[in-house]
Motif scaffolding. Structure first.
Motif, PDB file in Angstrom:
ATOM      1  N   MET A 139       0.820  -1.215   0.000  1.00 63.95           N
ATOM      2  CA  MET A 139       0.000   0.000   0.000  1.00 63.95           C
ATOM      3  C   MET A 139       0.858   1.271   0.000  1.00 63.95           C
ATOM      4  O   MET A 139       0.376   2.326  -0.386  1.00 63.95           O
ATOM      5  N   SER A 140       2.109   1.176   0.450  1.00 61.84           N
ATOM      6  CA  SER A 140       2.911   2.402   0.504  1.00 61.84           C
ATOM      7  C   SER A 140       3.984   2.431  -0.576  1.00 61.84           C
ATOM      8  O   SER A 140       4.884   3.255  -0.551  1.00 61.84           O
ATOM      9  N   SER A 141       3.874   1.502  -1.564  1.00 57.18           N
ATOM     10  CA  SER A 141       4.872   1.480  -2.643  1.00 57.18           C
ATOM     11  C   SER A 141       4.286   2.059  -3.917  1.00 57.18           C
ATOM     12  O   SER A 141       3.107   1.894  -4.187  1.00 57.18           O
ATOM     13  N   PRO A 142       5.147   2.696  -4.729  1.00 54.19           N
ATOM     14  CA  PRO A 142       4.662   3.117  -6.038  1.00 54.19           C
ATOM     15  C   PRO A 142       4.282   1.878  -6.845  1.00 54.19           C
ATOM     16  O   PRO A 142       4.870   0.811  -6.659  1.00 54.19           O
ATOM     17  N   MET A 143       3.288   2.019  -7.725  1.00 57.95           N
ATOM     18  CA  MET A 143       2.833   0.872  -8.531  1.00 57.95           C
ATOM     19  C   MET A 143       3.744   0.674  -9.738  1.00 57.95           C
ATOM     20  O   MET A 143       3.366   0.940 -10.880  1.00 57.95           O
ATOM     21  N   LYS A 144       4.966   0.278  -9.466  1.00 57.53           N
ATOM     22  CA  LYS A 144       5.926   0.019 -10.546  1.00 57.53           C
ATOM     23  C   LYS A 144       6.294  -1.457 -10.485  1.00 57.53           C
ATOM     24  O   LYS A 144       6.356  -2.035  -9.400  1.00 57.53           O
ATOM     25  N   LEU A 189      -2.363  -0.377 -10.259  1.00 62.04           N
ATOM     26  CA  LEU A 189      -1.762   0.122 -11.516  1.00 62.04           C
ATOM     27  C   LEU A 189      -2.732   0.984 -12.322  1.00 62.04           C
ATOM     28  O   LEU A 189      -2.323   1.740 -13.199  1.00 62.04           O
ATOM     29  N   PHE A 190      -4.017   0.837 -12.061  1.00 69.28           N
ATOM     30  CA  PHE A 190      -5.046   1.495 -12.878  1.00 69.28           C
ATOM     31  C   PHE A 190      -5.631   2.739 -12.213  1.00 69.28           C
ATOM     32  O   PHE A 190      -6.655   3.236 -12.666  1.00 69.28           O
ATOM     33  N   ARG A 191      -5.017   3.226 -11.138  1.00 70.04           N
ATOM     34  CA  ARG A 191      -5.598   4.371 -10.432  1.00 70.04           C
ATOM     35  C   ARG A 191      -4.767   5.616 -10.646  1.00 70.04           C
ATOM     36  O   ARG A 191      -3.657   5.646 -10.158  1.00 70.04           O
ATOM     37  N   PRO A 192      -5.203   6.674 -11.329  1.00 67.56           N
ATOM     38  CA  PRO A 192      -6.522   6.778 -11.960  1.00 67.56           C
ATOM     39  C   PRO A 192      -6.573   6.177 -13.366  1.00 67.56           C
ATOM     40  O   PRO A 192      -7.636   5.811 -13.841  1.00 67.56           O
ATOM     41  N   GLY A 229      -0.527   3.560 -16.296  1.00 69.85           N
ATOM     42  CA  GLY A 229       0.646   4.322 -16.737  1.00 69.85           C
ATOM     43  C   GLY A 229       0.839   5.612 -15.949  1.00 69.85           C
ATOM     44  O   GLY A 229       1.886   6.251 -16.063  1.00 69.85           O
ATOM     45  N   TYR A 230      -0.182   6.001 -15.172  1.00 71.33           N
ATOM     46  CA  TYR A 230      -0.091   7.291 -14.464  1.00 71.33           C
ATOM     47  C   TYR A 230      -0.428   7.159 -12.979  1.00 71.33           C
ATOM     48  O   TYR A 230      -0.843   8.127 -12.346  1.00 71.33           O
ATOM     49  N   SER A 231      -0.253   5.957 -12.414  1.00 68.70           N
ATOM     50  CA  SER A 231      -0.622   5.766 -11.003  1.00 68.70           C
ATOM     51  C   SER A 231       0.394   6.431 -10.071  1.00 68.70           C
ATOM     52  O   SER A 231       0.187   6.486  -8.862  1.00 68.70           O
ATOM     53  N   ASP A 232       1.509   6.938 -10.646  1.00 73.42           N
ATOM     54  CA  ASP A 232       2.500   7.623  -9.796  1.00 73.42           C
ATOM     55  C   ASP A 232       2.265   9.131  -9.722  1.00 73.42           C
ATOM     56  O   ASP A 232       3.081   9.866  -9.175  1.00 73.42           O
ATOM     57  N   GLY A 233       1.141   9.603 -10.292  1.00 75.73           N
ATOM     58  CA  GLY A 233       0.843  11.040 -10.200  1.00 75.73           C
ATOM     59  C   GLY A 233       1.389  11.857 -11.365  1.00 75.73           C
ATOM     60  O   GLY A 233       1.152  13.060 -11.428  1.00 75.73           O
ATOM     61  N   THR A 234       2.137  11.214 -12.271  1.00 73.68           N
ATOM     62  CA  THR A 234       2.553  11.951 -13.469  1.00 73.68           C
ATOM     63  C   THR A 234       1.352  12.033 -14.418  1.00 73.68           C
ATOM     64  O   THR A 234       0.345  11.331 -14.242  1.00 73.68           O
ATOM     65  N   THR A 235       1.449  12.913 -15.416  1.00 72.28           N
ATOM     66  CA  THR A 235       0.401  13.037 -16.438  1.00 72.28           C
ATOM     67  C   THR A 235       1.113  13.151 -17.792  1.00 72.28           C
ATOM     68  O   THR A 235       2.355  13.324 -17.830  1.00 72.28           O
ATOM     69  N   PRO A 236       0.397  13.105 -18.895  1.00 72.24           N
ATOM     70  CA  PRO A 236       1.086  13.241 -20.194  1.00 72.24           C
ATOM     71  C   PRO A 236       1.666  14.643 -20.420  1.00 72.24           C
ATOM     72  O   PRO A 236       2.435  14.834 -21.357  1.00 72.24           O
ATOM     73  N   LEU A 237       1.286  15.602 -19.602  1.00 77.95           N
ATOM     74  CA  LEU A 237       1.844  16.951 -19.753  1.00 77.95           C
ATOM     75  C   LEU A 237       3.062  17.109 -18.846  1.00 77.95           C
ATOM     76  O   LEU A 237       2.971  16.857 -17.634  1.00 77.95           O
ATOM     77  N   GLU A 238       4.154  17.539 -19.421  1.00 77.23           N
ATOM     78  CA  GLU A 238       5.349  17.789 -18.611  1.00 77.23           C
ATOM     79  C   GLU A 238       5.010  18.875 -17.584  1.00 77.23           C
ATOM     80  O   GLU A 238       4.388  19.894 -17.926  1.00 77.23           O
TER      81      GLU A 238
END
Ligand SMILES: Cc1cc2nc3c(=O)[nH]c(=O)nc-3n(C[C@H](O)[C@H](O)[C@H](O)COP(=O)(O)OP(=O)(O)OC[C@H]3O[C@@H](n4cnc5c(N)ncnc54)[C@H](O)[C@@H]3O)c2cc1C
Length: 533
Positions: A156-161, A490-493, A496-505
């Motif tokens: 629960m406390s690890s990044p979804m990588k 892995l699917f939240r939200p 590919g973006y469960s770490d809080g990144t988005t497609p915008l730099e």
């Protein structure tokens, strides 16, 4: 769409900060503190008049009665990796907790009850009276809790990588072998009903634990929900529950004070309406009062996925945009806040007056319907009622001898199509709230006779009131998005973006919509703060 038209009208109002954070939910404040520690300049913009989002304490009824507007149990915050790090600084700013040793109980129609507290022997005594076999099972689960919780807590406390997951899998194999690791995996995928049925024979123990799935979005038959009753029951037994001294907002006031002390700012009454980007890079936000506020390094949005899609108007990744736009919310919540002349007189026993939570949810079948009916748009016939008794633990929240009661009604529909009991004709919350609150109070009164006579004042909050206060709670969804498997981990939200990144730099997403999701456990804010620094 990848870029917006240039926005030349609004004027910059200050030299840019390194980070602009949209919304002051606790995850935003947590993230702000990591960034400030790394030397960033940070400005938090909050649309409401008070910071904290779902963690706010106010005099909602009479003067001197302080009610937690939404979250009341802040154990996950106190036990978080963030608090382990920043706790001393926050305590210096006034953060204070009170410990609840009598954590949660459930009352049943036949006048009996079952509860869990920090006294293992007392728990076992109560369990033995229900089933000797269950008492043995409880003891075995208690013995194995620390090792199992380390695996589940680590997840629960690890990044979804894949790398972090592989590390966790390796550690689990080393400690538990193949068989033990598969058992943990099976448990992690189980619904509350699956696990409770194969573990306990007592219906009462099953019914007392299952509501901890309902707190998130896991009715008894939803796969992967077993973790929540398990962690709450054995975690509470091991360490008790933590409430905020004087109110859950103790943590918000301390974080805002620490942010200010570190040179950051939290500006209330400022709604962000748009995120400007050009060439695939986020540049600034536009506020409802027409200001353009730029950020040098990061714009961090603690908003619901649908709102984020609207604010950007589209990113270079159409799949991501579609994922945000179709993100599914969970059913809503009604809150009823009572100012009382005394604690409820529980029919099942005076000991119940000591418990932080007393839940009215007689069986797994009743809980399953209380979830399914709202999914179909129906007001539930027998809703799950979580009766929080904060002043049993922290008398400072009410005038001497008086009490507050925090009633959380799980679940209700945001949009009402009808009433499962066929009694309430209204299909809008303005007209349905009062008769529905009556239904809830009737149920509580059955278990605590005389309750109505003890009410000094009352404030009912509909799902739409929750959303009006905090737009992240879409339709009153208290967890900012269903946590079912297809929208978790892995699917939240969006995959590919469960770490809080988005497609915008330069644009990041945080809050309950991002892994590891809802609760006051500070997970999304911590993981993003660590990622950025
Ligand atoms: C009724 C209820 C009871 C709960 N009970 C518990 C509990 O007992 N224990 C527990 O652990 N968890 C509980 N939860 C869940 C928990 O409180 C939340 O998951 C958590 O607090 C969410 O934090 P967050 O950081 O995601 O942001 P939120 O708390 O959702 O805050 C987001 C903030 O962003 C602001 N905002 C949104 N859009 C904009 C914008 N465009 N511009 C500026 N500001 C904006 C909002 O006004 C809000 O202040 C409860 C939640 C609710 C609603």
């Amino acid at each position: 769409m990848t870029d917006q038209p240039r926005h030349d009208q609004p004027q910059p109002d200050q030299p840019p900060h390194d980070a602009i954070i949209i919304g002051s939910g606790h995850n935003s404040l947590v993230c702000a503190l990591y960034l400030l520690r790394a030397g960033w300049s940070v400005r938090v913009l909050e649309r409401a008049g008070t910071p904290g989002g779902a963690v706010k304490t106010q005099e909602l009824t009479l003067p001197g009665f302080r009610h937690d507007w939404a979250a009341m149990n802040i154990t996950n915050f106190k036990n978080s990796a963030f608090y382990a790090d920043f706790g001393p600084a926050l305590e210096a700013q006034g953060a204070e907790f009170v410990a609840a040793d009598h954590c949660f109980a459930s009352v049943f129609e036949d006048g009996t009850w079952f509860g869990v507290g920090t006294d293992l022997e007392a728990n076992l005594r109560r369990i033995r009276a229900l089933s000797a076999k269950d008492a043995e099972t409880w003891q075995a689960l208690t013995d194995g809790f620390a090792a199992r919780a380390a695996v589940v807590g680590g997840l629960m406390s690890s990044p979804m990588k894949w790398t972090s997951l592989a590390g966790l899998g390796f550690n689990a194999l080393r400690q538990h072998g193949w068989g033990g690791t598969f058992d943990i995996a099976r448990f992690a995928l189980s619904s509350p009903r699956d696990w409770l049925h194969r573990t306990f024979e007592s219906e009462q123990i099953r019914a007392a634990l299952a509501p901890w799935g309902m707190h998130v979005d896991y009715a008894p038959d939803i796969a992967s929900g077993a973790i929540f009753p398990y962690l709450e029951a054995f975690g509470d037994q091991a360490g008790g529950m933590a409430l905020g001294k004087g109110g859950a907002d103790t943590i918000i006031r301390a974080m805002v004070a620490e942010i200010t002390a570190q040179g950051g700012s939290v500006e209330c009454g400022t709604e962000v309406t748009q995120i400007l980007h050009e060439g695939g890079k986020a540049q600034a936000v536009i506020t409802a009062d027409g200001r353009r506020i730029a950020a040098e390094k990061a714009i961090i949005a603690n908003v619901a996925p649908g709102a984020l899609a609207r604010m950007t108007g589209g990113t270079p990744d159409a799949d991501y945009d579609a994922g945000l736009a179709t993100f599914r919310h969970a059913p809503g919540t009604v809150m009823i806040h009572l100012a009382l002349s005394d604690l409820p007189d529980w029919r099942a026993g005076a000991e119940l007056r000591d418990y932080a939570y007393v839940t009215i949810a007689p069986s797994l079948d009743v809980m399953a319907l209380a979830y399914q009916q709202p999914l179909a748009g129906l007001l539930p016939e027998a809703p799950v009622i979580v009766v929080g008794q904060p002043t049993a633990v922290d008398p400072s929240r009410a005038p001497e001898g008086k009490h507050t009661l925090w009633l959380q009604v799980r679940m209700v529909p945001g949009d009402i199509k009808g009433d499962a009991a066929g009694q309430i004709a209204a299909t809008d919350w303005t007209s349905a709230l009062e008769p529905f609150a009556d239904r809830v109070l009737d149920i509580v009164e059955r278990h605590a006779p005389g309750l109505r006579g003890q009410i000094l004042d009352m404030r009912c909050v509909s799902p739409l009131d929750l959303e009006a206060d905090n737009p992240n709670l879409v339709g009153g969804d208290q967890v900012c998005g269903s946590h079912h498997l297809s929208q978790n981990a892995l699917f939240r939200p969006v995959r590919g973006y469960s770490d809080g990144t988005t497609p915008l730099e330069g644009l990041y997403h945080t809050g309950a919509a991002v892994w590891p999701g809802a609760s006051t456990g500070a997970g999304p804010g911590t993981l993003l703060g660590q990622l950025l620094t």
